[in-house]
Design a protein around this motif. Structure first.
Motif, PDB file in Angstrom:
ATOM      1  N   TYR A   5      30.516  39.023  53.092  1.00 14.86           N
ATOM      2  CA  TYR A   5      31.493  39.575  52.150  1.00 14.86           C
ATOM      3  C   TYR A   5      31.419  38.901  50.791  1.00 14.86           C
ATOM      4  CZ  TYR A   5      35.523  42.567  51.412  1.00 14.86           C
ATOM      5  OH  TYR A   5      36.354  43.573  50.982  1.00 14.86           O
ATOM      6  N   SER A   6      30.936  37.667  50.733  1.00 16.94           N
ATOM      7  CA  SER A   6      30.781  36.999  49.445  1.00 16.94           C
ATOM      8  C   SER A   6      29.756  37.733  48.594  1.00 16.94           C
ATOM      9  CB  SER A   6      30.362  35.540  49.636  1.00 16.94           C
ATOM     10  OG  SER A   6      29.152  35.463  50.365  1.00 16.94           O
ATOM     11  N   ALA A   7      28.700  38.233  49.213  1.00 16.78           N
ATOM     12  CA  ALA A   7      27.707  39.018  48.477  1.00 16.78           C
ATOM     13  C   ALA A   7      28.318  40.328  48.007  1.00 16.78           C
ATOM     14  CB  ALA A   7      26.487  39.281  49.366  1.00 16.78           C
ATOM     15  N   PHE A   8      29.138  40.951  48.849  1.00 14.41           N
ATOM     16  CA  PHE A   8      29.806  42.195  48.476  1.00 14.41           C
ATOM     17  C   PHE A   8      30.744  41.960  47.292  1.00 14.41           C
ATOM     18  CE2 PHE A   8      33.253  45.404  49.455  1.00 14.41           C
ATOM     19  CZ  PHE A   8      32.521  46.502  49.028  1.00 14.41           C
ATOM     20  N   ALA A   9      31.461  40.842  47.312  1.00 16.90           N
ATOM     21  CA  ALA A   9      32.383  40.527  46.217  1.00 16.90           C
ATOM     22  C   ALA A   9      31.639  40.418  44.894  1.00 16.90           C
ATOM     23  CB  ALA A   9      33.124  39.226  46.516  1.00 16.90           C
ATOM     24  N   SER A  10      30.397  39.921  44.935  1.00 13.18           N
ATOM     25  CA  SER A  10      29.643  39.704  43.702  1.00 13.18           C
ATOM     26  C   SER A  10      29.210  41.003  43.046  1.00 13.18           C
ATOM     27  CB  SER A  10      28.408  38.835  43.996  1.00 13.18           C
ATOM     28  OG  SER A  10      27.448  39.565  44.752  1.00 13.18           O
ATOM     29  N   ILE A  11      29.134  42.098  43.806  1.00 14.92           N
ATOM     30  CA  ILE A  11      28.709  43.377  43.226  1.00 14.92           C
ATOM     31  C   ILE A  11      29.824  44.415  43.220  1.00 14.92           C
ATOM     32  CG2 ILE A  11      26.308  43.004  43.910  1.00 14.92           C
ATOM     33  CD1 ILE A  11      26.783  45.063  46.178  1.00 14.92           C
ATOM     34  N   TYR A  12      31.009  44.027  43.704  1.00 21.06           N
ATOM     35  CA  TYR A  12      32.111  44.974  43.870  1.00 21.06           C
ATOM     36  C   TYR A  12      32.451  45.682  42.565  1.00 21.06           C
ATOM     37  CZ  TYR A  12      36.807  46.646  45.101  1.00 21.06           C
ATOM     38  OH  TYR A  12      37.912  47.419  45.312  1.00 21.06           O
ATOM     39  N   ASP A  13      32.565  44.926  41.481  1.00 17.56           N
ATOM     40  CA  ASP A  13      32.975  45.522  40.209  1.00 17.56           C
ATOM     41  C   ASP A  13      31.997  46.595  39.754  1.00 17.56           C
ATOM     42  OD1 ASP A  13      35.068  43.802  40.282  1.00 17.56           O
ATOM     43  OD2 ASP A  13      34.389  42.512  38.646  1.00 17.56           O
ATOM     44  N   GLU A  14      30.712  46.327  39.936  1.00 11.85           N
ATOM     45  CA  GLU A  14      29.709  47.300  39.514  1.00 11.85           C
ATOM     46  C   GLU A  14      29.789  48.578  40.338  1.00 11.85           C
ATOM     47  OE1 GLU A  14      24.890  47.353  38.602  1.00 11.85           O
ATOM     48  OE2 GLU A  14      25.966  45.457  38.832  1.00 11.85           O
ATOM     49  N   LEU A  15      30.108  48.448  41.609  1.00 12.44           N
ATOM     50  CA  LEU A  15      30.226  49.622  42.477  1.00 12.44           C
ATOM     51  C   LEU A  15      31.481  50.430  42.168  1.00 12.44           C
ATOM     52  CD1 LEU A  15      29.214  48.045  45.910  1.00 12.44           C
ATOM     53  CD2 LEU A  15      27.814  49.547  44.471  1.00 12.44           C
ATOM     54  N   MET A  16      32.489  49.774  41.612  1.00 11.37           N
ATOM     55  CA  MET A  16      33.780  50.427  41.376  1.00 11.37           C
ATOM     56  C   MET A  16      34.002  50.791  39.911  1.00 11.37           C
ATOM     57  SD  MET A  16      34.961  50.394  44.470  1.00 11.37           S
ATOM     58  CE  MET A  16      36.744  50.565  44.491  1.00 11.37           C
ATOM     59  N   ASN A  17      32.944  50.790  39.113  1.00 15.47           N
ATOM     60  CA  ASN A  17      33.162  50.966  37.672  1.00 15.47           C
ATOM     61  C   ASN A  17      33.567  52.376  37.273  1.00 15.47           C
ATOM     62  OD1 ASN A  17      30.768  52.370  37.830  1.00 15.47           O
ATOM     63  ND2 ASN A  17      29.554  50.880  36.686  1.00 15.47           N
ATOM     64  N   ASP A  18      33.580  53.314  38.228  1.00  9.69           N
ATOM     65  CA  ASP A  18      34.051  54.662  37.903  1.00  9.69           C
ATOM     66  C   ASP A  18      35.505  54.887  38.312  1.00  9.69           C
ATOM     67  OD1 ASP A  18      33.507  54.548  40.619  1.00  9.69           O
ATOM     68  OD2 ASP A  18      32.849  56.632  40.747  1.00  9.69           O
ATOM     69  N   ILE A  19      36.159  53.849  38.836  1.00  9.47           N
ATOM     70  CA  ILE A  19      37.563  53.971  39.227  1.00  9.47           C
ATOM     71  C   ILE A  19      38.439  53.845  37.978  1.00  9.47           C
ATOM     72  CG2 ILE A  19      39.452  52.916  40.526  1.00  9.47           C
ATOM     73  CD1 ILE A  19      37.461  54.292  42.313  1.00  9.47           C
ATOM     74  N   PRO A  20      39.324  54.807  37.733  1.00 10.37           N
ATOM     75  CA  PRO A  20      40.172  54.765  36.535  1.00 10.37           C
ATOM     76  C   PRO A  20      41.356  53.816  36.695  1.00 10.37           C
ATOM     77  CG  PRO A  20      40.626  56.755  37.775  1.00 10.37           C
ATOM     78  CD  PRO A  20      39.508  56.056  38.493  1.00 10.37           C
ATOM     79  N   TYR A  21      41.070  52.511  36.667  1.00 13.34           N
ATOM     80  CA  TYR A  21      42.138  51.528  36.812  1.00 13.34           C
ATOM     81  C   TYR A  21      43.199  51.692  35.736  1.00 13.34           C
ATOM     82  CZ  TYR A  21      39.563  48.856  40.341  1.00 13.34           C
ATOM     83  OH  TYR A  21      38.931  48.462  41.490  1.00 13.34           O
ATOM     84  N   ASP A  22      42.779  52.154  34.542  1.00 10.66           N
ATOM     85  CA  ASP A  22      43.757  52.340  33.479  1.00 10.66           C
ATOM     86  C   ASP A  22      44.818  53.362  33.874  1.00 10.66           C
ATOM     87  OD1 ASP A  22      41.812  54.312  33.463  1.00 10.66           O
ATOM     88  OD2 ASP A  22      41.888  54.608  31.300  1.00 10.66           O
ATOM     89  N   ALA A  23      44.445  54.317  34.751  1.00 10.90           N
ATOM     90  CA  ALA A  23      45.424  55.304  35.213  1.00 10.90           C
ATOM     91  C   ALA A  23      46.486  54.634  36.080  1.00 10.90           C
ATOM     92  CB  ALA A  23      44.734  56.426  35.984  1.00 10.90           C
ATOM     93  N   TYR A  24      46.088  53.646  36.891  1.00  7.44           N
ATOM     94  CA  TYR A  24      47.068  52.908  37.686  1.00  7.44           C
ATOM     95  C   TYR A  24      48.046  52.178  36.775  1.00  7.44           C
ATOM     96  CZ  TYR A  24      44.689  53.472  42.186  1.00  7.44           C
ATOM     97  OH  TYR A  24      44.149  53.977  43.339  1.00  7.44           O
ATOM     98  N   VAL A  25      47.514  51.576  35.711  1.00 11.52           N
ATOM     99  CA  VAL A  25      48.373  50.859  34.778  1.00 11.52           C
ATOM    100  C   VAL A  25      49.388  51.811  34.157  1.00 11.52           C
ATOM    101  CG1 VAL A  25      48.443  49.516  32.643  1.00 11.52           C
ATOM    102  CG2 VAL A  25      46.588  49.145  34.279  1.00 11.52           C
ATOM    103  N   GLU A  26      48.921  52.982  33.748  1.00 12.93           N
ATOM    104  CA  GLU A  26      49.822  53.964  33.140  1.00 12.93           C
ATOM    105  C   GLU A  26      50.869  54.448  34.137  1.00 12.93           C
ATOM    106  OE1 GLU A  26      47.427  57.090  31.565  1.00 12.93           O
ATOM    107  OE2 GLU A  26      46.337  55.763  30.185  1.00 12.93           O
ATOM    108  N   LEU A  27      50.442  54.719  35.379  1.00 14.54           N
ATOM    109  CA  LEU A  27      51.377  55.184  36.400  1.00 14.54           C
ATOM    110  C   LEU A  27      52.445  54.135  36.703  1.00 14.54           C
ATOM    111  CD1 LEU A  27      48.849  56.887  38.858  1.00 14.54           C
ATOM    112  CD2 LEU A  27      50.677  58.064  37.624  1.00 14.54           C
TER     113      LEU A  27
END
Length: 246
Positions: A5-27
């Motif tokens: 899982y440490s290896a997964f953590a290191s690439i997690y952000d790159e895999l999730m870069n299409d998630i609209p986190y800004d929409a969560y902030v707005e909501l």
């Protein structure tokens, strides 16, 4: 989770870069009448992307996650951005915090990793106890259509020339659950690829079941909507959002 899982953590952000986190902030900003100065629980915070965005908006954020490796990445992110975010390692069904919070969020279907129904109820109960009167909880889950049909259309493949994966899925033992095996291949500086493997299990429940569990612990349902739109869920919706209040 696997030991890699440490290896997964290191690439997690790159895999999730299409998630609209800004929409969560707005909501959450809308549901909380502004997060500025509010105490916010980011449950299943992962590498702290959403925690950082909320903190930048002036929220006092506490991030919760069961992965020490994810939280290590999150802590480094907060330090690099000079953000004062507290991170706690614990599973959401064992949530134990001292403060009283104005809002809580469980983003990116993190709740679906809680497999047992009694643990989902316990998660809601502990969040309810951590919120101030009038506090809001916002979360999303996979729809049953996604669990029972879309996920089972695999295998799925991904390749952005630096990271590639093969994702195989099968029905899990519980109703509306999936068992996933992922093989990741990450390009190294010498152009070789390092492989590591992940096993994930997720489960979802029908919308009325979530409503029953939420109301059982005392929450009032304010909004249920789907796929980032302010519209009621339909049979083919993929991501269901709940906004509930104490």
């Amino acid at each position: 989770m696997s030991s890699s899982y440490s290896a997964f953590a290191s690439i997690y952000d790159e895999l999730m870069n299409d998630i609209p986190y800004d929409a969560y902030v707005e909501l959450l900003d809308l549901a909380s009448a502004g997060v500025l100065g509010k105490k916010v629980l980011d449950i299943g915070c992962g590498t702290g992307l959403l925690s950082a965005m909320l903190a930048k908006k002036g929220a006092h954020v506490t991030g919760i996650d069961l992965s020490a490796d994810m939280l290590e990445v999150a802590s480094r992110r907060a330090q690099s951005l000079s953000l004062d975010i507290r991170f706690i390692e614990q599973p959401m069904q064992r949530l134990d915090v001292e403060d009283t919070f104005d809002a809580a969020v469980i983003s990116i279907d993190s709740l679906n990793y809680v497999i047992k129904q009694q643990d989902v109820v316990e998660t809601f109960r502990r969040i309810y106890g951590a919120l101030a009167t009038g506090g809001v909880l916002l979360f999303d889950v996979h729809s049953l259509c996604k669990m029972d049909e879309i996920f089972l259309e695999g295998p799925f493949v991904f390749d952005n020339r630096r990271i590639a994966y093969i994702w195989q899925t099968a029905p899990g033992e519980e109703n509306h659950s999936i068992y996933s095996e992922l093989a990741f291949f990450v390009k190294q500086q010498d152009d070789s690829y390092q492989r590591f493997d992940e096993v994930h299990m997720q489960r979802s429940f029908a919308v009325p079941e979530y409503v029953q569990m939420l109301e059982e612990v005392g929450f009032h349902i304010e909004r249920i909507f789907a796929d980032w739109e302010d519209e009621a869920p339909e049979e083919e919706s993929e991501r269901i959002f709940f906004q509930v209040r104490k």
